[in-house]
Motif scaffolding. Structure first.
Motif, mmCIF file in Angstrom:
data_model
loop_
_atom_site.group_PDB
_atom_site.id
_atom_site.type_symbol
_atom_site.label_atom_id
_atom_site.label_comp_id
_atom_site.label_asym_id
_atom_site.label_seq_id
_atom_site.Cartn_x
_atom_site.Cartn_y
_atom_site.Cartn_z
ATOM 1 N N ALA A 57 0.841 -1.209 0.000
ATOM 2 C CA ALA A 57 0.000 0.000 0.000
ATOM 3 C C ALA A 57 0.874 1.256 0.000
ATOM 4 O O ALA A 57 0.580 2.226 -0.717
ATOM 5 C CB ALA A 57 -0.926 0.001 1.209
ATOM 6 N N ILE A 58 1.952 1.207 0.812
ATOM 7 C CA ILE A 58 2.855 2.369 0.872
ATOM 8 C C ILE A 58 3.471 2.644 -0.502
ATOM 9 O O ILE A 58 3.596 3.802 -0.933
ATOM 10 C CB ILE A 58 3.951 2.143 1.938
ATOM 11 C CG1 ILE A 58 3.330 2.231 3.342
ATOM 12 C CG2 ILE A 58 5.073 3.164 1.779
ATOM 13 C CD1 ILE A 58 4.273 1.846 4.454
ATOM 14 N N ILE A 59 3.862 1.570 -1.229
ATOM 15 C CA ILE A 59 4.432 1.743 -2.573
ATOM 16 C C ILE A 59 3.415 2.394 -3.503
ATOM 17 O O ILE A 59 3.729 3.297 -4.279
ATOM 18 C CB ILE A 59 4.912 0.384 -3.133
ATOM 19 C CG1 ILE A 59 6.105 -0.121 -2.315
ATOM 20 C CG2 ILE A 59 5.281 0.510 -4.606
ATOM 21 C CD1 ILE A 59 6.512 -1.540 -2.658
ATOM 22 N N GLN A 60 2.170 1.953 -3.415
ATOM 23 C CA GLN A 60 1.133 2.544 -4.270
ATOM 24 C C GLN A 60 0.862 3.995 -3.881
ATOM 25 O O GLN A 60 0.669 4.854 -4.755
ATOM 26 C CB GLN A 60 -0.155 1.732 -4.168
ATOM 27 C CG GLN A 60 -0.070 0.399 -4.899
ATOM 28 C CD GLN A 60 -1.471 -0.131 -5.256
ATOM 29 O OE1 GLN A 60 -2.453 0.586 -5.200
ATOM 30 N NE2 GLN A 60 -1.523 -1.400 -5.610
ATOM 31 N N TYR A 61 0.867 4.272 -2.585
ATOM 32 C CA TYR A 61 0.667 5.662 -2.164
ATOM 33 C C TYR A 61 1.841 6.535 -2.593
ATOM 34 O O TYR A 61 1.656 7.699 -2.975
ATOM 35 C CB TYR A 61 0.476 5.740 -0.651
ATOM 36 C CG TYR A 61 -0.911 5.329 -0.200
ATOM 37 C CD1 TYR A 61 -2.036 5.994 -0.688
ATOM 38 C CD2 TYR A 61 -1.100 4.286 0.702
ATOM 39 C CE1 TYR A 61 -3.310 5.620 -0.280
ATOM 40 C CE2 TYR A 61 -2.376 3.909 1.117
ATOM 41 C CZ TYR A 61 -3.475 4.579 0.614
ATOM 42 O OH TYR A 61 -4.751 4.205 1.005
ATOM 43 N N ALA A 62 3.042 5.963 -2.526
ATOM 44 C CA ALA A 62 4.225 6.705 -2.989
ATOM 45 C C ALA A 62 4.090 7.031 -4.471
ATOM 46 O O ALA A 62 4.414 8.145 -4.923
ATOM 47 C CB ALA A 62 5.489 5.901 -2.733
ATOM 48 N N THR A 63 3.600 6.051 -5.241
ATOM 49 C CA THR A 63 3.373 6.278 -6.681
ATOM 50 C C THR A 63 2.328 7.367 -6.900
ATOM 51 O O THR A 63 2.495 8.242 -7.766
ATOM 52 C CB THR A 63 2.923 4.972 -7.353
ATOM 53 O OG1 THR A 63 3.896 3.944 -7.113
ATOM 54 C CG2 THR A 63 2.765 5.175 -8.854
ATOM 55 N N GLN A 64 1.261 7.328 -6.094
ATOM 56 C CA GLN A 64 0.221 8.347 -6.229
ATOM 57 C C GLN A 64 0.733 9.730 -5.844
ATOM 58 O O GLN A 64 0.398 10.727 -6.482
ATOM 59 C CB GLN A 64 -0.989 7.978 -5.356
ATOM 60 C CG GLN A 64 -1.798 6.810 -5.907
ATOM 61 C CD GLN A 64 -3.056 6.552 -5.092
ATOM 62 O OE1 GLN A 64 -3.282 7.183 -4.060
ATOM 63 N NE2 GLN A 64 -3.864 5.603 -5.526
#
Length: 575
Positions: free
Chosen positions: A274-281
């Motif tokens: 989730a953190i990786i996806q939030y970082a991408t966002q």
């Protein structure tokens, strides 16, 4: 650019809808990684198929809602942007129509065309992006940062550490790009000018065998524009790779340190995903913002160019000033009038005084560059005078609303300009409510009926742009008919018989004399034979009065007039 956004006011409700839809779409995007983390940590790890199906179905619902919200957002934002562009183009066009000729010439036709089309398009694109990014980028950025920080404060430091690099890259690129965008618009104006001159002057270019020269001129302007555009695009093209590089390194660092924290049981696998996806966002929101920073410099240049036109002083006045009452006579008085073109060393008109009375014909004659056409262009306030006063019926023309002033005048310009449409349409341009009988009467007086009746569709025969399918004499007679259909108090003929033979001119003048009884008539002509019987002849020499009077009086008192007469008429005709 903010000054232009006042034209968005009529679209307040669609703008609010776009902002609400964008807000909901952003929330749906922020919600998805959290649901995915729940599936991984609670569903996959524990083998809970029921939870996986339940949360997976919720994810599909959220994702589907996001797609629908995105479609609606694009629809309404495009509607707002197109409506804004339509309103702004209409406002710009209306304003340009009311500019003085000096302001019009200062900006230039080619530049005005580009400002009305290309520049407004640039601002439209930024408006569309702003509506979608104004809410999305801040919510995704702040929301992502808050969620990552609440999940694992230490991993959030990696993302925060990358922000200064992104901000620096955007700032440097925008700072270097703004001057280049200004240069691009100027060179685009130049390219459009060369292209327009090459197309409108094609006959002259071919007649003098200057095709190769014009091709070279166009290629130079085209290459100059292309070179500058490529340079600015190269600069802007570096921004996305830099941001992508920072994003990828941030993800690598997140995975690296995240795996360590998983092995130390500080976070779970789903949380890291989730953190990786939030970082991408978060990075994606910054990339979206950077796109805005790329587009804003160019749009700000375009907005400044549009505002330059809108801020130009319009010579149109909707309401009369105090003390003005409309009259129906038409006497014109010049009192010590002086006028010079912007940047000119000497005035074109200097201390000019005369009166033109109703029921009389006032002729103006002089050599090339004497200021004849400039003089008559000041009466309808195409040009504003430097000193002195011009009055109509004793009222300063500056105190008369332009619409009222120009409604008193029937002007036949030196170069007859016709518009695409029919012959009737072109004559009716002088009076919108003119009946078919009035149009026919004006055509008869202008000696235009003879060639109109020979055309296949008569008054409804097609006229090409600028009257390209008519001869010079036919265009001139239609231009005269257009002025006559107004039944004006003042008639101005600016060398309007130059394309007519003497026979047609004599018939026309005889018809005009009968038609214009009681009106003030000004003739500008190079033909002495046209003004021998004028009530008053004004001789201009370098913008000054070199004689005023009848033909007989000027033959005795004005040497310049005698020279003009003897150069055109046999000696016995001038005695």
């Amino acid at each position: 650019m903010r000054k232009l956004f006042r034209f968005v006011k009529p679209y307040k409700i669609p703008v609010i809808i776009v902002l609400v839809l964008t807000f909901l779409q952003s929330l749906s995007q922020l919600f998805l990684p959290t649901l995915m983390a729940t599936i991984v940590d609670e569903g996959i790890v524990n083998g809970d198929i029921h939870l996986i199906i339940k949360i997976g179905g919720l994810m599909l619902l959220v994702a589907g809602s996001g797609v629908i919200l995105s479609i609606l957002t694009n629809f309404y934002s495009s509607r707002v942007a197109m409506g804004f562009g339509k309103t702004l183009r209409g406002k710009l066009f209306s304003h340009v129509e009311n500019l003085s000729l000096m302001d019009f010439n200062k900006i230039g036709t080619s530049s005005l065309m580009m400002r009305t089309t290309n520049d407004i398009l640039q601002v439209q694109q930024v408006l569309t992006m702003t509506l979608k990014i104004f809410i999305t980028a801040p919510i995704m950025f702040l929301g992502g940062i808050i969620i990552v920080f609440s999940t694992d404060p230490k991993l959030s430091l990696i993302i925060i550490a990358a922000l200064p690099f992104i901000v620096a890259a955007v700032f440097i690129t925008a700072k270097k790009g703004l001057p280049l965008f200004k240069l691009v618009q100027k060179k685009l104006d130049r390219l459009n000018l060369v292209l327009r001159e090459g197309l409108t002057g094609l006959r002259v270019i071919r007649s003098f065998n200057r095709l190769d020269f014009e091709k070279k001129r166009f290629n130079e302007a085209n290459f100059d524009f292309s070179k500058t555009t490529i340079k600015v695009n190269k600069l802007m093209a570096t921004l996305t790779p830099i941001l992508t590089l920072v994003l990828n390194f941030s993800i690598i660092a997140t995975i690296w340190f995240g795996s360590i924290r998983i092995s130390n049981e500080h976070i779970q696998v789903g949380d890291l995903m989730a953190i990786i996806q939030y970082a991408t966002q978060i990075m994606f929101s910054l990339i979206m913002a950077s796109v805005m920073f790329v587009m804003i410099p160019r749009a700000s240049v375009s907005a400044a160019r549009i505002n330059e036109v809108l801020d130009s002083c319009s010579s149109h006045e909707e309401e009369p000033l105090s003390g003005y009452t409309d009259s129906k006579r038409g006497q014109i008085d010049f009192r010590d009038v002086t006028f010079r073109y912007p940047g000119a060393e000497k005035p074109v008109i200097s201390n000019l005084s005369f009166s033109a009375k109703p029921g009389e014909v006032t002729a103006i004659i002089g050599g090339t560059g004497a200021g004849k056409s400039t003089l008559i262009n000041m009466i309808p306030r195409f040009y504003e005078i430097e000193r002195g006063t011009i009055s109509v019926d004793g009222i300063n023309i500056c105190d008369i609303p332009q619409k009222t002033l120009r409604s008193k005048i029937g002007l036949v310009p030196q170069k007859p300009l016709l518009f695409s449409g029919t012959i009737a349409d072109n004559i009716r341009l002088g009076k919108e409510s003119a009946t078919n009988e009035e149009i026919k009467e004006a055509a008869d007086i202008a000696q235009a009926s003879d060639f109109i009746t020979k055309m296949k569709d008569g008054m409804y025969s097609k006229v090409l742009q600028k009257g390209a399918n008519l001869s010079g004499g036919q265009r001139q007679r239609l231009s005269i008919a257009r002025a006559l259909v107004r039944k004006s108090e003042i008639y101005i003929f600016d060398d309007s018989f130059s394309a007519l033979d003497y026979g047609t001119q004599e018939k026309l003048q005889a018809a005009l004399k009968k038609e214009m009884q009681g009106s003030t008539v000004l003739f500008i002509t190079q033909r002495i034979s046209s003004i021998l019987h004028a009530d008053q002849i004004i001789v201009l020499d370098e913008g000054r009065t070199a004689g005023i009077g009848t033909h007989e009086k000027l033959m005795k008192t004005s040497g310049i007039y005698r020279e003009i007469v003897t150069s055109q008429l046999p000696g016995e005709a001038v005695m």
